[in-house]
Design a protein around this motif. Sequence first.
Motif, PDB file in Angstrom:
ATOM      1  N   GLY A  30     -15.491  21.170  41.418  1.00 11.65           N
ATOM      2  CA  GLY A  30     -15.189  22.117  42.489  1.00 11.65           C
ATOM      3  C   GLY A  30     -14.149  23.136  42.078  1.00 11.65           C
ATOM      4  O   GLY A  30     -14.167  24.289  42.529  1.00 11.65           O
ATOM      5  N   LYS A  31     -13.239  22.735  41.213  1.00 14.21           N
ATOM      6  CA  LYS A  31     -12.179  23.644  40.763  1.00 14.21           C
ATOM      7  C   LYS A  31     -12.725  24.810  39.940  1.00 14.21           C
ATOM      8  O   LYS A  31     -12.077  25.859  39.840  1.00 14.21           O
ATOM      9  N   ILE A  32     -13.875  24.625  39.330  1.00 17.91           N
ATOM     10  CA  ILE A  32     -14.459  25.728  38.548  1.00 17.91           C
ATOM     11  C   ILE A  32     -15.661  26.347  39.279  1.00 17.91           C
ATOM     12  O   ILE A  32     -16.445  27.089  38.690  1.00 17.91           O
ATOM     13  N   GLY A  33     -15.790  26.026  40.571  1.00 23.66           N
ATOM     14  CA  GLY A  33     -16.798  26.676  41.390  1.00 23.66           C
ATOM     15  C   GLY A  33     -18.178  26.059  41.357  1.00 23.66           C
ATOM     16  O   GLY A  33     -19.153  26.683  41.739  1.00 23.66           O
ATOM     17  N   ILE A  34     -18.269  24.798  40.916  1.00 17.48           N
ATOM     18  CA  ILE A  34     -19.561  24.108  40.863  1.00 17.48           C
ATOM     19  C   ILE A  34     -19.609  23.073  41.982  1.00 17.48           C
ATOM     20  O   ILE A  34     -18.703  22.248  42.130  1.00 17.48           O
ATOM     21  N   GLU A  35     -20.675  23.101  42.752  1.00 20.41           N
ATOM     22  CA  GLU A  35     -20.827  22.189  43.884  1.00 20.41           C
ATOM     23  C   GLU A  35     -21.813  21.077  43.546  1.00 20.41           C
ATOM     24  O   GLU A  35     -22.926  21.343  43.081  1.00 20.41           O
ATOM     25  N   ILE A  36     -21.395  19.828  43.758  1.00 24.94           N
ATOM     26  CA  ILE A  36     -22.330  18.705  43.600  1.00 24.94           C
ATOM     27  C   ILE A  36     -23.155  18.608  44.875  1.00 24.94           C
ATOM     28  O   ILE A  36     -22.618  18.381  45.962  1.00 24.94           O
ATOM     29  N   THR A  37     -24.451  18.786  44.743  1.00 26.19           N
ATOM     30  CA  THR A  37     -25.331  18.805  45.910  1.00 26.19           C
ATOM     31  C   THR A  37     -26.080  17.493  46.112  1.00 26.19           C
ATOM     32  O   THR A  37     -26.650  17.268  47.180  1.00 26.19           O
ATOM     33  N   VAL A  38     -26.068  16.623  45.098  1.00 31.51           N
ATOM     34  CA  VAL A  38     -26.728  15.329  45.262  1.00 31.51           C
ATOM     35  C   VAL A  38     -26.044  14.316  44.352  1.00 31.51           C
ATOM     36  O   VAL A  38     -25.616  14.642  43.238  1.00 31.51           O
ATOM     37  N   HIS A  39     -25.925  13.097  44.850  1.00 30.16           N
ATOM     38  CA  HIS A  39     -25.322  12.011  44.077  1.00 30.16           C
ATOM     39  C   HIS A  39     -26.126  10.743  44.327  1.00 30.16           C
ATOM     40  O   HIS A  39     -26.255  10.295  45.460  1.00 30.16           O
ATOM     41  N   HIS A  40     -26.667  10.174  43.260  1.00 30.47           N
ATOM     42  CA  HIS A  40     -27.426   8.932  43.360  1.00 30.47           C
ATOM     43  C   HIS A  40     -26.747   7.862  42.518  1.00 30.47           C
ATOM     44  O   HIS A  40     -26.300   8.130  41.401  1.00 30.47           O
ATOM     45  N   THR A  41     -26.677   6.653  43.050  1.00 35.76           N
ATOM     46  CA  THR A  41     -26.196   5.497  42.297  1.00 35.76           C
ATOM     47  C   THR A  41     -27.365   4.554  42.094  1.00 35.76           C
ATOM     48  O   THR A  41     -28.041   4.178  43.061  1.00 35.76           O
ATOM     49  N   ILE A  42     -27.623   4.192  40.845  1.00 31.50           N
ATOM     50  CA  ILE A  42     -28.808   3.381  40.534  1.00 31.50           C
ATOM     51  C   ILE A  42     -28.435   2.224  39.607  1.00 31.50           C
ATOM     52  O   ILE A  42     -27.346   2.174  39.050  1.00 31.50           O
ATOM     53  N   GLN A  43     -29.374   1.298  39.464  1.00 35.17           N
ATOM     54  CA  GLN A  43     -29.171   0.140  38.597  1.00 35.17           C
ATOM     55  C   GLN A  43     -29.275   0.527  37.127  1.00 35.17           C
ATOM     56  O   GLN A  43     -29.736   1.606  36.773  1.00 35.17           O
ATOM     57  N   ASP A  44     -28.838  -0.405  36.279  1.00 35.30           N
ATOM     58  CA  ASP A  44     -29.004  -0.241  34.832  1.00 35.30           C
ATOM     59  C   ASP A  44     -30.466  -0.509  34.487  1.00 35.30           C
ATOM     60  O   ASP A  44     -30.825  -1.566  33.962  1.00 35.30           O
ATOM     61  N   ASN A  45     -31.312   0.454  34.800  1.00 37.71           N
ATOM     62  CA  ASN A  45     -32.746   0.296  34.590  1.00 37.71           C
ATOM     63  C   ASN A  45     -33.293   1.561  33.928  1.00 37.71           C
ATOM     64  O   ASN A  45     -33.178   2.652  34.484  1.00 37.71           O
ATOM     65  N   LYS A  46     -33.849   1.399  32.753  1.00 38.09           N
ATOM     66  CA  LYS A  46     -34.283   2.549  31.963  1.00 38.09           C
ATOM     67  C   LYS A  46     -35.293   3.406  32.705  1.00 38.09           C
ATOM     68  O   LYS A  46     -35.199   4.645  32.722  1.00 38.09           O
ATOM     69  N   ARG A  47     -36.255   2.790  33.350  1.00 35.28           N
ATOM     70  CA  ARG A  47     -37.294   3.541  34.058  1.00 35.28           C
ATOM     71  C   ARG A  47     -36.698   4.335  35.220  1.00 35.28           C
ATOM     72  O   ARG A  47     -37.075   5.488  35.453  1.00 35.28           O
ATOM     73  N   ASP A  48     -35.739   3.734  35.935  1.00 39.96           N
ATOM     74  CA  ASP A  48     -35.096   4.428  37.054  1.00 39.96           C
ATOM     75  C   ASP A  48     -34.281   5.623  36.578  1.00 39.96           C
ATOM     76  O   ASP A  48     -34.249   6.681  37.228  1.00 39.96           O
ATOM     77  N   ILE A  49     -33.614   5.463  35.437  1.00 41.08           N
ATOM     78  CA  ILE A  49     -32.812   6.563  34.893  1.00 41.08           C
ATOM     79  C   ILE A  49     -33.709   7.738  34.519  1.00 41.08           C
ATOM     80  O   ILE A  49     -33.414   8.904  34.843  1.00 41.08           O
ATOM     81  N   ILE A  50     -34.810   7.451  33.871  1.00 41.65           N
ATOM     82  CA  ILE A  50     -35.746   8.518  33.474  1.00 41.65           C
ATOM     83  C   ILE A  50     -36.306   9.219  34.710  1.00 41.65           C
ATOM     84  O   ILE A  50     -36.418  10.451  34.756  1.00 41.65           O
TER      85      ILE A  50
END
Length: 406
Positions: A30-50
């Motif tokens: 935010g300090k450099i003018g970038i807005e986070i518009t989505v945040h997801h928390t997921i498991q340690d799962n390779k397929r989910d990360i991809i």
Amino acid sequence: MNAALITIGNELLSGFTVNTNASWIGLELGKIGIEITVHHTIQDNKRDIIFELEKLSKKASAVIVTGGLGPTHDDVTASAFYSYFDDSPVFDEEYWNDLTDRFSKINYKIPDVNRNQAMKPQKGEVIQNELGSARGLYFKKGGCHIFALPGVPKEMKAMINDSVIPILKDQVTNPLITRTIRTTGIPESALAEKINEKINIDYSQCSVAFLPKLTGVDIRLSCRNIKIIQDMEEILTPVIEKYVYGYDDVSLEEVVGNRLRELGLTLATAESCTGGLLGHRITGVSGSSDYYLGGVVSYNNKAKMELLGVKKQTLEKFGSVSEETVREMAQGVKSLFKTDLGISISGIAGPTGGSPEKPVGLIYIGLSSEKEVTIKKFNFFRDRDSNKRISSQVALNMIRLALKNE
């Protein structure tokens, strides 16, 4: 420019680890003018990360992934990145030798399991980690900047500041500007009631958000036009001036410390139910020895009498949690350290120890100066931690208000 955040870890989802990384990253971007518009928390799962990389890289200009870069079997972030970017990593002999040397300096033989941390991409770049063994990854795809960073907060923060922000800062063309007005001593509803009318006066281009927490309410102004933000700040501040202690990242203890230094005044603390938390906050500010001379944690009556000079008759007649005792504590610590101000706190933090006459959450705070002794009585919560935190905040605010017109 907008960004997406993916935090990875079963421990985050289960609640075993509190996700402090997300809030910190949001503030820094935010300090450099970038807005986070989505945040997801997921498991340690390779397929989910991809899956998340594929989806979010189409929605955001940058995707930041934290966690899952360790050496164990459940750390699969690097593998997911290599699969998603169709990259074939190669072993970095030079980095492996560096890791081996680092481990040997602390008399430890590096396990073979760490070899996966010495892999490097051919299509992307590595982000150096000066504080740990897990290097980060940086790829670009279709105009989106995609980063993988370790989840260890200390390591992640250093890599964000040293590598990620310099890359992204150059990409920001129309930054989102934010300004935070920090208040304390007034609940969110009362604050909103005071300023809602002002907010509604043709300022649709400026987003106004109330961010309440135990110790106060932040008002965050967001806009891409700095003049609009400045105008809004000038309209709102006079209405709530009594409660505004600072702006953006400044803490109440910093504000109080700066004011004490400006006036050339000194302070000492006498704490009972807060157990030293007030002194801890004050000394968390660099240079606080300029104005803070010391404190006493007088947790039982004997300490109150022997260290602070509280009279035995006062304690027997009024009790340790009383206006009279807090008055003598504040005067006693001021005299003990020969300071200009003495602040004292005594109360029933809970969850046990209360009575109908003196319930859990009853707190007295006293401030002794050359002119007078001010005592305030509060009835806070039934939660011990909350009572300690809010008491230290109120004590600091009492000092701030007392010094405001000096």
